[in-house]
Scaffold this active site. Sequence first.
Site, mmCIF file in Angstrom:
data_model
loop_
_atom_site.group_PDB
_atom_site.id
_atom_site.type_symbol
_atom_site.label_atom_id
_atom_site.label_comp_id
_atom_site.label_asym_id
_atom_site.label_seq_id
_atom_site.Cartn_x
_atom_site.Cartn_y
_atom_site.Cartn_z
ATOM 1 N N HIS A 17 -3.591 6.065 3.575
ATOM 2 C CA HIS A 17 -4.410 4.955 3.103
ATOM 3 C C HIS A 17 -3.937 3.634 3.710
ATOM 4 C CE1 HIS A 17 -5.787 2.078 -0.108
ATOM 5 N NE2 HIS A 17 -6.830 2.891 -0.132
ATOM 6 N N SER A 77 -11.141 -0.420 -1.524
ATOM 7 C CA SER A 77 -9.951 -0.383 -0.681
ATOM 8 C C SER A 77 -10.262 -0.854 0.734
ATOM 9 C CB SER A 77 -9.384 1.035 -0.605
ATOM 10 O OG SER A 77 -8.619 1.344 -1.725
ATOM 11 N N ASP A 113 0.841 -1.194 0.000
ATOM 12 C CA ASP A 113 0.000 0.000 0.000
ATOM 13 C C ASP A 113 0.874 1.242 0.000
ATOM 14 O OD1 ASP A 113 -2.353 1.855 0.970
ATOM 15 O OD2 ASP A 113 -3.254 -0.096 0.634
#
Length: 610
Positions: free
Chosen positions: A359, A543, A319
Site C-alpha cells: 500500500h 487511500s 503508511d
Amino acid sequence: MLASSRRNSEYFSITSANESLDKLRSTSRVIESGILPEFDDPPSNNRTSYSSSFSNSVTPLAPDPGSSLNTAYNLGTLNRPFTLTDFVGNSNVSDIYRFNLASNSSFNLSLNGLTADVNVELLNGSGTRIRCSNASGTTSEWIDSILNTGTYYVKIFQHSGNTNYRLSISATPIVNGVRTVLGNLGADTFTWQSGFNRTVISGNGNVDFGSGGLDTLNLGLANISSTTTRLNLANANGGGVLYNPGNGVRVFDAITLNNSNQILFEGIDRIRFADRTINRFVRPNDPLFNQQWNLHMMGVHNAWHFTKGSTNVVIGVQDTGLGVNNNGNIHPELRAGNTIRFGNNYRDEFTGGDYYTSHGSAVQGIIAARSNNGMGISGINWNSPVLNIDVLGGDQADYNLAEATKVMITQANSRGRKLIVNMSLGGGGRDFAFEQLIANNQSNALFVISSGNSDINSISYPANLASIYSNVIAVGASWGTRDANNSATTPGDRISYPWFWGSQYGTGLTLMGPSEVIAPYADLNGQFSYWGTGSTSGFNGTSASAPNIAGVASLVWSANRNLSATRIKQILSQTAFDLGARGYDPVYGHGFVNADAAVRRAMAIGRGTA
C-alpha cells in the site's frame, strides 16, 4: 486483527476505516488502516449517474431526458458549471435538457466521451435553434456564446451509432461588462466574443487530456493573429496579470488585442491563433503519463509550468512502508536517492490487513514517482524529498502516529523545510499525543488524511480532525470518466458503489481527489509493476485520493514557501472546483482540487496580494 482471504487481490487496497472502531480497539496494537474484509466486485450499472450540482442528494439519479420540449429534463436555473453523463443511440435517438438564465450570461457547452457521431443544438424558449455543433465522427462538440435572460434547451441527438456522452455546461452572469467563462473538469473550448473590455476564462482541469482533448482558447475563429496581440504569459518569476475572479487573487496569463480588449486565462492547454498555436502544458516523456487522468483532471500538467516541487518542502508518508525485492531495492519508479529512511523501518512487512501488495509504495508513487525519465508514470512532485515511516501492521519496528509525526516534524524543522504528511489510513482511538503535535505545528506542518471508505455520513479518525485543526485536510474520493467496472461516470462525482464501499462524507470533509488511478505496484514476492495497467485494476479508495491532494499541496507550498500550513489548506479550498450543493457542502467539501489555480493563487500572494 482479522485476516482477509483475498479472492481478487488487484481490486483491493488498505484504506481508511475498513473495519468498525470496536474491532480496531480490540487489537493488541492499533492498526490505523483498519483491516481489509473480503469485498465483492461492484455490479455493473449501465444507467449513469448525474452530477449533484443541482441537488444536496448524495447519490442523485435523474430520469431519462425526454426527446421533446414538453418532456425535457429540467436543470433549473443555471448559474455555475454542471456535468452529467447519459446515452443516445438506436433505442434513444435524442435527449433534451431545459435550463433557465436569471441574467445575461456567458454560456459554454462541451460534449465529450463520444464513441459514435452525435450532434448538439442550443434552442431558445420557443424551440428555435440558435446555435449548433455538428463535428464529424467522435470529435467533441462545443458551443461558446452569449445568452440573454430566459429559457433555453439543449438537444443531443444521434447522427450514427450508439454512444455514452458527457455533457458539460456553464453559465456565468456578465457583471460590469466583464465576460467570465468557466470550464468543467473535461476538455472545453473558449472563444473571443466582441463587446467586452475584459474576458476572463478558467479551464478548471481536463480529464480528457490523455485522449487528446485539450482545453483550448480558440482565437483563430475570430481571425486573431499572434502578431496583432500582446502576449503576457505568467511564469514562476513574473509575468501575467493579477486578478480576483471572486475566489482569490491569482496570476492569470493575458492577451491584449489591438483594440485594447484584454483576455485573462488560466487552466488552458492550448492557445490557437490564426497564425500559430501555443501549448500551455508540460508533457513528460513517461509512457504511462497519458493514462494518468488524475493528474490531468487536477490540472497538474498546467501547474508544472510554475513548479515541479522544491527541496524547501519535505513530504512525509505514514503508511505500510515500501515493498522491496530480493536485493532490498524499492520499486524503481520511486526516487530511492530522495527517500529518507530510518533503518529498516521503511520496509513493508505485508501485515496489518494487506498481506500481498504494498500500500505504501502506491501512495508514495502517486506523490513522488520518478518523472520525465522515459519509464512508467509521472509523480506529481518531481523534486521534494520523501520521508517514509512505517506505522501500519503492528510490527516490532513500526512507529505509532505520534512517534512518526514527531520524527517528521523534527527532521523538517532541522532543515528549515515545510512538512506535508500524507496519511492514507484511519481508525483506532484518539491519539492525544499525535493531536498535540498537530496543534503545535499549524504553521509548518500540513496533514492530508483519507476520509474513509465505508460510504457513510461520518469522517473517520484522524481525518475528522479537519473540523478542529486548520492544518488538517480530510479527503474524499471522486471518479474520473469510468469506474472499476468500466461503466461511464461523471468526473468529480463521489465514488459510491451499490454495496457498502464508497467515499465517506460529512462534517469536516475538506476536498475531493481522484481515485482508482495508476500507481506503482509491489508485492511480497518482490515483483514490481503498476496498478491500473493490464489486468491489474487501479489503486483505489480514499487511500488513493489523499496522496493526490498531498502532491498538489506540495506544489503549492513549493511555489511560495512563506505560506503557513493553514494558508495552504485555505488556498486549496478557495480555488477548488465546486461540486455538489453550491459552496461548501458535507458531501463534496469545498470541491475537487485545482492544482493550476492553487499554484497561481500562491504565486499571487508571493507578489504581495492579500
